[in-house]
Scaffold this active site. Structure first.
Site, PDB file in Angstrom:
ATOM      1  N   ASN A  43       0.959  -1.418   0.180  1.00 29.59           N
ATOM      2  CA  ASN A  43       0.177   0.071   0.345  1.00 29.59           C
ATOM      3  C   ASN A  43       0.776   1.406   0.006  1.00 29.59           C
ATOM      4  O   ASN A  43       2.186   1.222   0.486  1.00 29.59           O
ATOM      5  CB  ASN A  43      -1.188   0.300   1.179  1.00 29.59           C
ATOM      6  CG  ASN A  43      -0.533  -0.334   2.343  1.00 29.59           C
ATOM      7  OD1 ASN A  43       0.600   0.676   2.327  1.00 29.59           O
ATOM      8  ND2 ASN A  43      -0.545  -1.070   3.601  1.00 29.59           N
ATOM      9  N   ASP A  74       3.073  -8.725   9.241  1.00 27.07           N
ATOM     10  CA  ASP A  74       2.211  -8.428   8.898  1.00 27.07           C
ATOM     11  C   ASP A  74       0.956  -8.581  10.450  1.00 27.07           C
ATOM     12  O   ASP A  74      -0.471  -8.472  10.263  1.00 27.07           O
ATOM     13  CB  ASP A  74       1.423  -7.551   8.069  1.00 27.07           C
ATOM     14  CG  ASP A  74       1.435  -6.749   7.077  1.00 27.07           C
ATOM     15  OD1 ASP A  74       2.523  -6.260   7.922  1.00 27.07           O
ATOM     16  OD2 ASP A  74       1.238  -5.931   6.320  1.00 27.07           O
ATOM     17  N   ARG A 118       1.247 -11.815   2.211  1.00 31.78           N
ATOM     18  CA  ARG A 118      -0.066 -11.742   3.550  1.00 31.78           C
ATOM     19  C   ARG A 118      -0.845 -13.163   3.658  1.00 31.78           C
ATOM     20  O   ARG A 118      -1.364 -13.625   5.249  1.00 31.78           O
ATOM     21  CB  ARG A 118      -0.807 -10.862   3.806  1.00 31.78           C
ATOM     22  CG  ARG A 118      -0.312  -8.796   3.430  1.00 31.78           C
ATOM     23  CD  ARG A 118      -1.693  -8.192   4.765  1.00 31.78           C
ATOM     24  NE  ARG A 118      -1.444  -9.106   6.024  1.00 31.78           N
ATOM     25  CZ  ARG A 118      -2.625  -7.357   6.964  1.00 31.78           C
ATOM     26  NH1 ARG A 118      -3.219  -7.181   6.093  1.00 31.78           N
ATOM     27  NH2 ARG A 118      -2.440  -8.569   8.181  1.00 31.78           N
ATOM     28  N   ARG A 165      -9.163  -4.390  -1.710  1.00 27.27           N
ATOM     29  CA  ARG A 165      -8.868  -5.843  -1.742  1.00 27.27           C
ATOM     30  C   ARG A 165      -9.678  -6.459  -1.382  1.00 27.27           C
ATOM     31  O   ARG A 165      -9.040  -7.931  -1.460  1.00 27.27           O
ATOM     32  CB  ARG A 165      -7.851  -5.080   0.249  1.00 27.27           C
ATOM     33  CG  ARG A 165      -7.085  -4.915   0.621  1.00 27.27           C
ATOM     34  CD  ARG A 165      -5.812  -5.040  -0.018  1.00 27.27           C
ATOM     35  NE  ARG A 165      -4.307  -3.739   0.372  1.00 27.27           N
ATOM     36  CZ  ARG A 165      -4.079  -4.365   0.901  1.00 27.27           C
ATOM     37  NH1 ARG A 165      -4.076  -5.043   2.213  1.00 27.27           N
ATOM     38  NH2 ARG A 165      -2.431  -3.636   1.439  1.00 27.27           N
ATOM     39  N   HIS A 184      -8.555  -0.596   2.611  1.00 26.43           N
ATOM     40  CA  HIS A 184      -9.380  -1.272   4.050  1.00 26.43           C
ATOM     41  C   HIS A 184     -10.188  -0.097   4.310  1.00 26.43           C
ATOM     42  O   HIS A 184     -10.118   0.963   4.671  1.00 26.43           O
ATOM     43  CB  HIS A 184      -8.530  -1.859   4.799  1.00 26.43           C
ATOM     44  CG  HIS A 184      -7.695  -2.693   4.656  1.00 26.43           C
ATOM     45  ND1 HIS A 184      -6.796  -3.299   5.502  1.00 26.43           N
ATOM     46  CD2 HIS A 184      -8.455  -4.002   4.134  1.00 26.43           C
ATOM     47  CE1 HIS A 184      -6.902  -4.574   4.618  1.00 26.43           C
ATOM     48  NE2 HIS A 184      -7.301  -5.162   3.919  1.00 26.43           N
ATOM     49  N   ASP A 187     -11.169  -0.192   7.919  1.00 29.07           N
ATOM     50  CA  ASP A 187     -11.215   0.429   8.857  1.00 29.07           C
ATOM     51  C   ASP A 187     -10.346   1.570   8.474  1.00 29.07           C
ATOM     52  O   ASP A 187      -9.860   1.850   9.671  1.00 29.07           O
ATOM     53  CB  ASP A 187     -10.868  -0.156   9.806  1.00 29.07           C
ATOM     54  CG  ASP A 187      -9.398  -1.048   9.173  1.00 29.07           C
ATOM     55  OD1 ASP A 187      -8.684  -0.616   8.226  1.00 29.07           O
ATOM     56  OD2 ASP A 187      -8.750  -2.092   9.817  1.00 29.07           O
ATOM     57  N   CYS A 210      -6.939  -1.835  13.317  1.00 27.08           N
ATOM     58  CA  CYS A 210      -5.651  -2.475  12.299  1.00 27.08           C
ATOM     59  C   CYS A 210      -5.165  -4.143  13.760  1.00 27.08           C
ATOM     60  O   CYS A 210      -5.225  -4.965  13.218  1.00 27.08           O
ATOM     61  CB  CYS A 210      -5.111  -2.002  11.242  1.00 27.08           C
ATOM     62  SG  CYS A 210      -5.717  -1.362  10.511  1.00 27.08           S
TER      63      CYS A 210
END
Length: 287
Positions: A29, A77, A102, A153, A182, A184, A278
């Site tokens: 990102n 992550d 990820r 995503r 994302h 959030d 997150c």
């Protein structure tokens, strides 16, 4: 039921992961700069440990119970547990990540949720559908629905799967700014019905969906500076909002709605495009 906040005063439960192996070692990102991290790596690593511990302590001090996933080498992550799954009513729908960096987190989160979280069911998405957990699918207890991000995503079609699995409405919101990848990062639903959001992160269609469901008095729109501080990436419970930092104007708006604002700096995690929300996965939400 609409208008009746749920879980706002109950003791919340969260899943977190200590940042033992956290680093910015790749870029998926616009916030992530591995070269800059490498140049300051040891200092930033130490800062991440301090900041995570302070967030953990703040949540525990406010009455939260914390379960921890064991950190794993080569999974920097994993610390962002909001992306593990969507959890509601004792059931979890596991995430499936878009980026290969990820994907190795998926079985780790699956094992943790099955072994530690005390959930009734832990299930997977159908086929090769992409959906990146609660970080892209936010429970709105006031309206009894999910808001789900899509476009960067998560697949839009995942909203139908989420709605069917949990038997609640799931409203898909297209995200158009890659820095707010994302949901959030750009939206926070408070148990009072107030919704904090960054309008520039959303498509016109998504903004209309928000405006149709959230009356003007309950909209808290962020400006560019507030959004860049990740003011929407907050943890809310028991009329307290926990976040990395905020402007004085934002603090006043939230306090006027009956919330205490607690800031605990998370600058090391902002380098990955993450912050307080997150770093936590709420395990006890009920419809």
């Amino acid at each position: 039921m609409r208008g009746q906040p749920t879980n706002s005063a109950a003791q919340p439960r969260f899943l977190m992961c200590r940042p033992r192996y956290y680093a910015v070692s790749y870029s998926i990102n616009p916030w992530m700069d591995p070269q800059d991290w490498a140049a300051q790596g040891s200092d930033l690593g130490e800062a991440a440990h301090r900041e995570w511990a302070a967030l953990h302590a703040a949540l525990v001090d406010k009455g939260a119970t914390i379960e921890c996933v064991d950190p794993k080498p080569d999974l920097p992550d994993l610390v962002f547990t909001a992306n593990a799954a969507i959890v509601l009513d004792g059931k979890a729908l596991l995430s499936r990540f878009r980026h290969p960096e990820r994907k190795p987190e998926e079985p780790v989160f699956a094992d943790a949720l099955q072994a530690q979280a005390g959930l009734d069911a832990v299930d997977t998405l159908p086929g090769d559908m992409i959906q990146e957990g609660a970080g892209d699918c936010i429970w709105d207890s006031y309206r009894g629905q999910f808001w789900m991000g899509c476009g960067h995503r998560s697949d839009r079609a995942a909203a139908n799967v989420v709605a069917d699995y949990f038997a609640v409405e799931c409203v898909a919101l297209e995200l158009v700014d890659p820095s707010f990848y994302h949901l959030d990062t750009a939206l926070c639903a408070l148990p009072t019905g107030d919704v904090i959001y960054y309008p520039s992160a959303f498509s016109g269609e998504a903004l209309r969906a928000i405006e149709e469901r959230v009356e003007p008095a309950k909209r808290v729109a962020l400006d560019n500076d507030e959004a860049a501080q990740f003011s929407a990436n907050a943890v809310s419970f028991d009329h307290c909002l926990v976040l990395s930092s905020c402007t004085d104007a934002f603090r006043r708006k939230v306090e006027e709605r009956g919330f205490t604002v607690l800031t605990t700096p998370l600058q090391a995690f902002l380098r990955s495009g993450g912050s307080a929300c997150c770093l936590t996965l709420r395990l006890d939400h009920r419809s």
